[in-house]
Design an enzyme around this catalytic site. Structure first.
Site, PDB file in Angstrom:
ATOM      1  N   ARG A 100       0.818  -1.215   0.000  1.00 55.71           N
ATOM      2  CA  ARG A 100       0.000   0.000   0.000  1.00 55.71           C
ATOM      3  C   ARG A 100       0.854   1.268   0.000  1.00 55.71           C
ATOM      4  NH1 ARG A 100      -3.992  -1.925   4.704  1.00 55.71           N
ATOM      5  NH2 ARG A 100      -2.118  -3.088   5.198  1.00 55.71           N
ATOM      6  N   GLN A 101       2.118   1.140   0.467  1.00 46.72           N
ATOM      7  CA  GLN A 101       3.006   2.323   0.449  1.00 46.72           C
ATOM      8  C   GLN A 101       3.850   2.243  -0.826  1.00 46.72           C
ATOM      9  OE1 GLN A 101       2.898   4.768   2.824  1.00 46.72           O
ATOM     10  NE2 GLN A 101       4.441   5.985   1.785  1.00 46.72           N
ATOM     11  N   LYS A 200     -14.518   5.364  -1.719  1.00 45.55           N
ATOM     12  CA  LYS A 200     -13.956   5.405  -0.359  1.00 45.55           C
ATOM     13  C   LYS A 200     -13.005   6.601  -0.222  1.00 45.55           C
ATOM     14  CE  LYS A 200     -10.748   2.319   1.161  1.00 45.55           C
ATOM     15  NZ  LYS A 200     -10.299   1.001   1.615  1.00 45.55           N
ATOM     16  N   GLY A 232     -10.495  -2.986   9.850  1.00 42.08           N
ATOM     17  CA  GLY A 232     -11.936  -3.208   9.683  1.00 42.08           C
ATOM     18  C   GLY A 232     -12.703  -1.933   9.374  1.00 42.08           C
TER      19      GLY A 232
HETATM   20  C1  R5P Z   1      -7.079  -0.568   0.707  1.00 40.67           C
HETATM   21  O1  R5P Z   1      -7.547   0.155  -0.177  1.00 40.67           O
HETATM   22  C2  R5P Z   1      -7.422  -2.019   0.812  1.00 40.67           C
HETATM   23  O2  R5P Z   1      -7.941  -2.508  -0.371  1.00 40.67           O
HETATM   24  C3  R5P Z   1      -8.364  -2.313   1.954  1.00 40.67           C
HETATM   25  O3  R5P Z   1      -9.624  -1.747   1.657  1.00 40.67           O
HETATM   26  C4  R5P Z   1      -7.832  -1.723   3.228  1.00 40.67           C
HETATM   27  O4  R5P Z   1      -6.507  -2.095   3.416  1.00 40.67           O
HETATM   28  C5  R5P Z   1      -8.658  -2.170   4.401  1.00 40.67           C
HETATM   29  O5  R5P Z   1      -8.120  -1.586   5.533  1.00 40.67           O
HETATM   30  P1  R5P Z   1      -8.987  -1.381   6.825  1.00 40.67           P
HETATM   31  O6  R5P Z   1      -9.567  -2.704   7.193  1.00 40.67           O
HETATM   32  O7  R5P Z   1      -7.998  -0.891   7.851  1.00 40.67           O
HETATM   33  O8  R5P Z   1     -10.024  -0.357   6.507  1.00 40.67           O
END
Ligand code: R5P
Length: 302
Positions: A100-101, A200, A232
């Site tokens: 992700r980074q 999102k 979550g």
């Molecule tokens: C990020 O865009 C990923 O696809 C997941 O949606 C994200 O890593 C979920 O993270 P969390 O459960 O902390 O919201």
């Protein structure tokens, strides 16, 4: 040629010893013996107990919860295998952390994904397999590695599981964000239904805002699909908004159920009926094994 005729060994690092056994069973072969321990000062000790000279060796090691430690153990294993005369090291990293980074979002940040990728190559990995790696700005993992790299997917098996175990009425697949659209598309084809993508907006590491886009969800049973559930936050907000708009049953699928802290309880409390995950990382929701996916991919390159 049968896998058993090849000079192939399979190793499961301490992050993926159980998954390695499942893959070995799929391939009809044993898992090689290792000794892994920690010294009192926290340093790791790794010893390969089988003769690996001239063999192809598959190393399975996921990067969950304590990613740095699992990654470092992977480096020790691969370098030792190379020193011992292994012909080819094939890395299988089912959950690939740090993806992700993949860019500098703020001045001065490390681009962790790049650094990890270079280290994996430079330590001696000859070929790499991952599963549903978080690829935000690229469509193919082979574009960021100099070695052959393949991104497999747990989503078809997760969807089959949901199809077989839940009765869905007027089903709709939902991707919580644009990046998850690729998985929503696959799932909707298997479930023979439509999909939609939400919007999102990330407000912080554990805080997101979700907005609806196109279709009405009223009285429809929803299957949400994403790669990772970490804190979550994404799922809680997605479930809440779907509930708000009158959705029916909500089933959640994810490839990597990291499920930090009380995230599972919060997701269920928000109104999800079930969370179905794969076993790329150990969790209470790992109902679907990726062992057949890994075994099938290995058969093709061995
Ligand atoms: C990020 O865009 C990923 O696809 C997941 O949606 C994200 O890593 C979920 O993270 P969390 O459960 O902390 O919201």
């Amino acid at each position: 040629m049968e896998v058993s005729d090849l000079k192939l060994l399979l190793i499961g690092g301490s992050a993926s010893d159980v998954l390695a056994l499942k893959v070995a069973r799929e391939l009809g072969m044993p898992v090689s013996k290792l000794q892994i321990k920690k010294f009192p000062d926290g340093e790791k000790y790794v010893r390969i107990l089988d003769d690996v000279k001239g063999n192809d060796v598959v190393v399975i090691q996921s990067m969950y919860r304590i990613p740095d430690e699992h990654l470092f153990e992977y480096f020790l294993l691969v370098k030792a295998l190379k020193d011992l005369g292994t012909k080819r090291v094939i890395g299988v990293i089912p959950y690939f952390a740090y993806a992700r980074q993949d860019k500098r979002f703020n001045p001065g940040e490390a681009i962790s994904f790049q650094t990890v990728n270079r280290l994996i190559e430079n330590v001696g990995t000859d070929e790499l397999f991952t599963i549903d790696t978080h690829l935000h700005r690229i469509d193919d993992i082979s574009k960021v590695f100099k070695i052959p790299a393949h991104n497999l997917s747990a989503v078809p098996l997760l969807t089959q599981y949901v199809k077989q175990n839940f009765t869905l009425n007027k089903s709709l697949v939902i991707a919580p964000d644009e990046e998850a659209e690729q998985w929503a598309k696959i799932s909707s084809e298997i479930l023979n239904t439509e999909y939609d993508v939400l919007e999102k907006i990330r407000l912080g590491p554990d805080k997101v805002e979700i907005k609806t886009r196109l279709r009405s969800v009223r009285d429809r049973d929803i299957v949400i699909v994403d790669d990772i559930i970490s804190t979550g936050g994404t799922m809680v907000e997605t479930v809440k908004i779907l509930r708000h708009y009158g959705a029916g049953k909500i089933i959640i699928m994810c490839s990597h159920p990291l499920l930090v802290g009380d995230s599972l309880a919060r997701i269920l409390d928000a109104g999800a009926e079930a969370v179905i995950g794969s076993d790329t990382v150990p969790s209470p929701v790992g109902f679907v094994s990726v062992a057949p996916v890994i075994a099938e991919a290995l058969r093709k390159v061995l």
